[in-house]
Every structure is written in structure tokens, then in C-alpha cells.
Design a protein around this motif. Structure first.
Motif, mmCIF file in Angstrom:
data_model
loop_
_atom_site.group_PDB
_atom_site.id
_atom_site.type_symbol
_atom_site.label_atom_id
_atom_site.label_comp_id
_atom_site.label_asym_id
_atom_site.label_seq_id
_atom_site.Cartn_x
_atom_site.Cartn_y
_atom_site.Cartn_z
ATOM 1 N N GLY A 148 0.617 -1.125 0.115
ATOM 2 C CA GLY A 148 0.079 0.039 0.057
ATOM 3 C C GLY A 148 0.802 1.253 0.054
ATOM 4 N N ARG A 149 1.954 1.169 -0.089
ATOM 5 C CA ARG A 149 3.032 2.423 0.096
ATOM 6 C C ARG A 149 2.964 3.461 -1.068
ATOM 7 N NH1 ARG A 149 7.425 4.058 -2.385
ATOM 8 N NH2 ARG A 149 7.693 1.991 -3.351
ATOM 9 N N HIS A 150 2.831 2.981 -2.172
ATOM 10 C CA HIS A 150 2.551 3.879 -3.603
ATOM 11 C C HIS A 150 1.195 4.510 -3.368
ATOM 12 C CE1 HIS A 150 3.263 5.176 -7.526
ATOM 13 N NE2 HIS A 150 2.222 4.734 -7.877
ATOM 14 N N GLU A 151 0.357 3.709 -3.088
ATOM 15 C CA GLU A 151 -1.091 4.353 -3.028
ATOM 16 C C GLU A 151 -1.085 5.341 -2.044
ATOM 17 O OE1 GLU A 151 -5.600 3.303 -2.636
ATOM 18 O OE2 GLU A 151 -4.228 1.597 -2.355
ATOM 19 N N SER A 152 -0.698 5.126 -0.917
ATOM 20 C CA SER A 152 -0.633 6.032 0.284
ATOM 21 C C SER A 152 -0.048 7.213 -0.170
ATOM 22 C CB SER A 152 -0.142 5.247 1.357
ATOM 23 O OG SER A 152 0.113 6.337 2.740
ATOM 24 N N THR A 153 1.286 7.003 -0.629
ATOM 25 C CA THR A 153 2.061 8.306 -1.156
ATOM 26 C C THR A 153 1.206 9.071 -2.127
ATOM 27 O OG1 THR A 153 4.125 7.237 -0.535
ATOM 28 C CG2 THR A 153 4.207 8.973 -1.772
ATOM 29 N N THR A 154 0.742 8.488 -3.227
ATOM 30 C CA THR A 154 0.062 9.034 -4.373
ATOM 31 C C THR A 154 -1.074 9.944 -3.700
ATOM 32 O OG1 THR A 154 0.941 7.467 -5.790
ATOM 33 C CG2 THR A 154 -1.037 8.678 -6.455
ATOM 34 N N ARG A 155 -1.711 9.375 -2.927
ATOM 35 C CA ARG A 155 -2.990 10.230 -2.418
ATOM 36 C C ARG A 155 -2.760 11.388 -1.258
ATOM 37 N NH1 ARG A 155 -6.739 6.316 0.742
ATOM 38 N NH2 ARG A 155 -8.157 8.330 0.452
ATOM 39 N N ILE A 156 -1.783 11.006 -0.619
ATOM 40 C CA ILE A 156 -1.401 12.232 0.018
ATOM 41 C C ILE A 156 -0.709 13.374 -0.656
ATOM 42 C CG2 ILE A 156 0.619 13.064 1.969
ATOM 43 C CD1 ILE A 156 0.186 10.527 3.389
ATOM 44 N N ARG A 157 0.356 12.871 -1.726
ATOM 45 C CA ARG A 157 0.850 13.831 -2.604
ATOM 46 C C ARG A 157 -0.277 14.865 -3.242
ATOM 47 N NH1 ARG A 157 6.088 11.012 -5.568
ATOM 48 N NH2 ARG A 157 7.195 11.128 -3.871
ATOM 49 N N ALA A 172 4.216 19.439 -4.741
ATOM 50 C CA ALA A 172 3.852 18.637 -3.345
ATOM 51 C C ALA A 172 4.792 17.444 -3.172
ATOM 52 C CB ALA A 172 2.728 18.105 -3.695
ATOM 53 N N ALA A 173 5.409 16.866 -4.184
ATOM 54 C CA ALA A 173 6.266 15.629 -3.959
ATOM 55 C C ALA A 173 7.591 16.116 -3.431
ATOM 56 C CB ALA A 173 6.506 14.973 -5.460
#
Length: 203
Positions: free
Chosen positions: A134-143, A165-166
Motif C-alpha cells: 500500500g506504500r505507493h497508493e498511500s504516498t500518491t494520495r497524500i501528494r 507537492a512531491a
């Protein structure tokens, strides 16, 4: 003697929780106890804190390990942080928006670090980006939530909001991780991010 009719109606039992609501309540009760006691926390202690019988825990969780895993998943979930980012007033000046965002994300990382460290998964002051599927999805959503905060100032940015943002998200994970090197406050972090490392007095 028969009790007055109005007293009878006021003593009705409150509606029971659904299994999902019960599960969520147990997880939210357990997380601070795990942070304090680690894996040594007992289901009896969790049940007492939740005001329920211990057997109620095992109606929604197969065993203690499943409960601990659910608590880790909740601590790592970005949902709470994303809700806080979405609630930030975009009519505020950009530095104020970013300071609120930094505060919300630092709190999110601290929660992750406390739970992971207490259960022996490493971590520390900040756990760094979440590892796993879930790391990529979590990071993408926060960004994406951060990019929305930057959108009103899009014309003034050197790069697209998504790229800024990144960069801001990455800066949060490069904070010092020892007691000898305390974190920048959200305001200090935003000042460095927006204006660089030089103080206003340096020419």
C-alpha cells in the motif's frame, strides 16, 4: 408501585453497534495502549479500556494477533491525514496552508513511528515512507491532497503543483531523527521550503 410512563421510555437501551463499528471502536481503543505497552498489552486490558467484555473482542477478531495487525494497518493508513489535509482552508496564504499540512503529516508520521516501534518493527522518531503493497497508493494520495492545497498559487510556482507537492512531502521525511537534532517546527520547515536555507539577513 408502577413507575411513571415517561421513566420507562427514557430507560430504553441505546442501539447496539454493528460488527464494523465495534471493530473500529476496539481498534481506536487499542492503539494508544499498544503505543504504551507494545505487544505485551493484553486483550483484557483493551476490553476494560473499551468498557466491554473480553469475549466481545473475539467476536470481531480471531485472536490477539489479528487485532494487533488491524491496529498496525490503521496506524499506517493515510485516511486520517488526508481528511485533515482536505479540511485546510485554501483561502489562507500559502505559508499558512503548508504549515497546517506539515503539522498534520508530522503527526501522522509520529503515530506510525510509535506503533511500529512499540511492536518491534523498527521505526524511530519518524518511520519514513510506509513500505509494502500500500506504500505507493498511500504516498500518491497524500501528494494529491498536497497538490490541491497548492493549486490556488499554481501561477506563482516554479513547477507544477504535483511536483512541488512531491518535494514538500519528501522534505518531511528528511527531518532529523535523533533527540540531538530536533525537528523543525511546521513554520520553520515551510520557511526553509519556500525561501531556502539562507536567513533574511544574508546577502
Amino acid at each position: 408501585m408502577t413507575a411513571p410512563k415517561e421513566n420507562q421510555t427514557t430507560r430504553r437501551r441505546a442501539p447496539g453497534m454493528s460488527p464494523e463499528q465495534r471493530r473500529e471502536m476496539i481498534i481506536q481503543t487499542a492503539i494508544p495502549l499498544i503505543a504504551e505497552y507494545g505487544a505485551a498489552v493484553t486483550t483484557a486490558k483493551i476490553a476494560r479500556a473499551a468498557g466491554i467484555g473480553e469475549g466481545t473482542i473475539f467476536r470481531v477478531f480471531a485472536d490477539k494477533d489479528e487485532l494487533l495487525q488491524a491496529c498496525v494497518a490503521e496506524a499506517l493508513s493515510p485516511e486520517h491525514a488526508i481528511r485533515e489535509l482536505d479540511a485546510i482552508d485554501v483561502s489562507q496564504p500559502l505559508p499558512d496552508r503548508l504549515a497546517e499540512a506539515a503539522e498534520a503529516l508530522q503527526a501522522h508520521m509520529s503515530r506510525m513511528g510509535v506503533i511500529l516501534a512499540s511492536l518491534g518493527h523498527g521505526g524511530g522518531k519518524h518511520p519514513g515512507p510506509v513500505r509494502g503493497a500500500g506504500r505507493h497508493e498511500s504516498t500518491t494520495r497524500i501528494r494529491a491532497a498536497l497538490a490541491e492545497l497548492l493549486e490556488p498559487d499554481k501561477a506563482a510556482l516554479r513547477r507544477p503543483p504535483e511536483q512541488i507537492a512531491a518535494l514538500f512531502f519528501g522534505l518531511l521525511f528528511t527531518q532529523p531523527r535523533s533527540e540531538d537534532e530536533p525537528d523543525l517546527t511546521p513554520q520553520e520547515l515551510v520557511e526553509v521550503f519556500l525561501h531556502g536555507a539562507l536567513s533574511g539577513g544574508v546577502k
